[in-house]
Scaffold this motif. Structure first.
Motif: not given
Length: 534
Positions: A316-331
């Motif tokens: 997410v730090a490399l691509d703040p718009d990478f929704a799937l990585a952010k979603a898995y990080g949240a989940g």
């Protein structure tokens, strides 16, 4: 179907029920002892398979004119489940309504030649044909397939995560095609590293097609080889090879998805496949970190969990718009909270990420399902969680992961009547899921919320047997036993929980955030009374 008069032999799910002999016979030909009333309950359910049978109907059919307590029905149902090794696909409890037996049932009148054939142990037919797969599943009517784990041909074991990631991405993409039935990733990965017969896979998973493949990565060059086989005959339907560079990886995945769908449905329009294609990020380094994170997140250890969260954050730090990585990080923070591995600051960060994903109006069901469960669990925003779950389900009801996450959201919102069917469908889509304990503990908690404590204890016990270190299942077992008055059993279950994970956090922190505070309060009180600290 209506109940037949006289004695009928029933064949179902590899079993035979023969009223003339008063016997339940399993696939090996062994007779399973059932109490007379339990036998009668099973016979009535088989005669009415596919239809909701109320407790009142069972009482009238099996105990006519006699007043008996509901516990008699509950005890018979529990005995039937033990005899059938029921894994959630056969006998369903419908909270406060009754029971539903979901199986293909054949009835033959005793004494006929057909009945005599039906009375033979089911295994004899398979032995004659050289097959030995127990309890085969019947494929659904629509196109169905499983994507088996792709083989890593790179010559570098460290590239295993990349082949696994390609397998998961193809599974997700194909499950979005609305007329596909795609077995979930976790059941597919039980075949990883094994030489398989596609006919056996078809029987075990209930699918008509198997997609096998390999990935070879040399520097920036990537080659994906795939083969589609029909499980009934074992014949190859189609095979192809796709070459590209690492920068082309998303286009390669889309080409494979389109080719597989085209081979299975010649009339498919290209636009249909286009709807399933997504490019999750413009950063290949972020995508690589995300795949590495996935490979660690599936291992239920604290060390792997810490590594997975770090990798998701880096992506997410490399691509703040990478929704799937952010979603898995949240989940993944939901799992960490349930295991007692995280602090409130981490929960708050996860809730913020989830809200961002929902506010951005993401259309990806994989993103929506993780955002929904996270905002409901970590943010206790039940309305937003349910709305996100509804959006995810509207876009893909063919994904076991989507069904599972959304079912948990409805448990948190104390809507068990909606949650339980979703859990059960998730089991059908992923019948051999090694992480089925998550689903089983969800079914257990849903029944606890519904007030069916006998069913809650049954499903929680199964969750514990599948994954002894999954603490949510153990807590639900303790709570259901204690709330149903089985204090000795509850205290023993609590002692087992303490021996595996001494509680160093407040129960308020680790117990799921049920919207109904009275139910949640009774649950926590029961845990403390049984001896669970916190």
């Amino acid at each position: 179907m209506g109940e037949m008069k006289g004695s009928a032999v029933f064949r179902f799910a590899g079993f035979t029920l023969d009223p003339r002999r008063g016997a339940l016979i399993d696939r090996s030909g062994t007779e399973i002892a059932l109490r007379p009333k339990t036998f009668d309950v099973l016979r009535h359910l088989l005669a009415n398979a596919g239809r909701l049978v109320t407790r009142e109907e069972l009482l009238a059919a099996v105990w006519p004119g006699v007043f008996v307590a509901d516990e008699n029905v509950t005890g018979c149902v529990a005995e039937i489940r033990r005899a059938l090794h029921d894994d959630g696909r056969l006998l369903r409890t419908m909270p406060k309504r009754g029971y539903l037996l979901e199986a293909e049932v054949t009835q033959v009148t005793s004494g006929t030649s057909e009945a005599k054939e039906a009375e033979k142990p089911p295994s004899l037919d398979r032995q004659a044909s050289g097959e030995a797969t127990p309890n085969p599943l019947v494929p659904p009517v629509r196109a169905s397939l499983v994507v088996l784990p792709f083989t890593n041909l790179s010559g570098d074991p460290d590239q295993e995560y990349f082949a696994d990631g390609i397998t998961e991405e193809l599974t997700t993409a194909l499950s979005r095609v609305r007329w596909f039935f795609v077995v979930a990733r976790n059941s597919a990965f039980t075949y990883k590293g094994r030489a398989v017969d596609v006919r056996q896979v078809g029987q075990e998973l209930g699918v008509r097609y198997v997609l096998e493949g390999s990935v070879r990565r040399a520097g920036e060059h990537v080659r994906i080889s795939v083969q589609l086989s029909e499980t009934e005959t074992g014949h190859h339907v189609w095979a192809d090879r796709f070459d590209g560079t690492r920068e082309d990886i998303f286009a390669l995945q889309d080409r494979v998805t389109e080719a597989v769908a085209g081979a299975m449905e010649p009339s498919l329009q290209a636009a249909e496949i286009g709807r399933s294609a997504t490019k999750p990020t413009g950063s290949l380094d972020a995508y690589d970190l995300y795949l590495r994170g996935l490979s660690r997140a599936y291992r239920l250890t604290r060390e792997d969990s810490e590594a997975a969260l770090t990798l998701f954050r880096q992506a997410v730090a490399l691509d703040p718009d990478f929704a799937l990585a952010k979603a898995y990080g949240a989940g993944h923070r939901v799992v960490r909270k349930a295991q007692g591995w995280s602090e409130p600051e981490e929960w708050a960060e996860g809730a913020v990420w989830a809200r961002e994903l929902l506010w951005l109006g993401q259309d990806d069901p994989s993103v929506l399902r993780l955002a929904a469960i996270t905002v409901a669990h970590l943010g206790r925003d039940y309305a937003a969680g349910v709305a996100g779950a509804e959006r995810a389900l509207a876009r893909n009801r063919g994904s076991a992961q989507v069904l599972l996450s959304c079912a948990w959201v409805y448990v948190y919102a104390c809507q068990p009547e909606t949650a339980i069917p979703l859990f059960e469908r998730a089991v059908r889509l992923s019948p051999h899921d090694p992480e089925v304990a998550f689903t089983l503990s969800g079914i257990a908690l849903a029944h606890l919320v519904a007030g069916d404590l006998e069913a809650a204890a049954h499903w929680a016990d199964r969750s514990v047997r599948h994954a002894p270190t999954w603490l949510a299942g153990r807590r639900t077992l303790v709570g259901a036993l204690m709330m149903s008055g089985q204090e000795a059993e509850a205290r023993a279950a609590a002692a087992a929980l303490r021996s595996i994970a001494p509680q160093d956090r407040s129960l308020e922190d680790v117990i799921p955030p049920l919207q109904n505070q009275k139910i949640r309060g009774r649950y926590i009180t029961a845990l403390r009374a049984a001896g669970v600290p916190g």
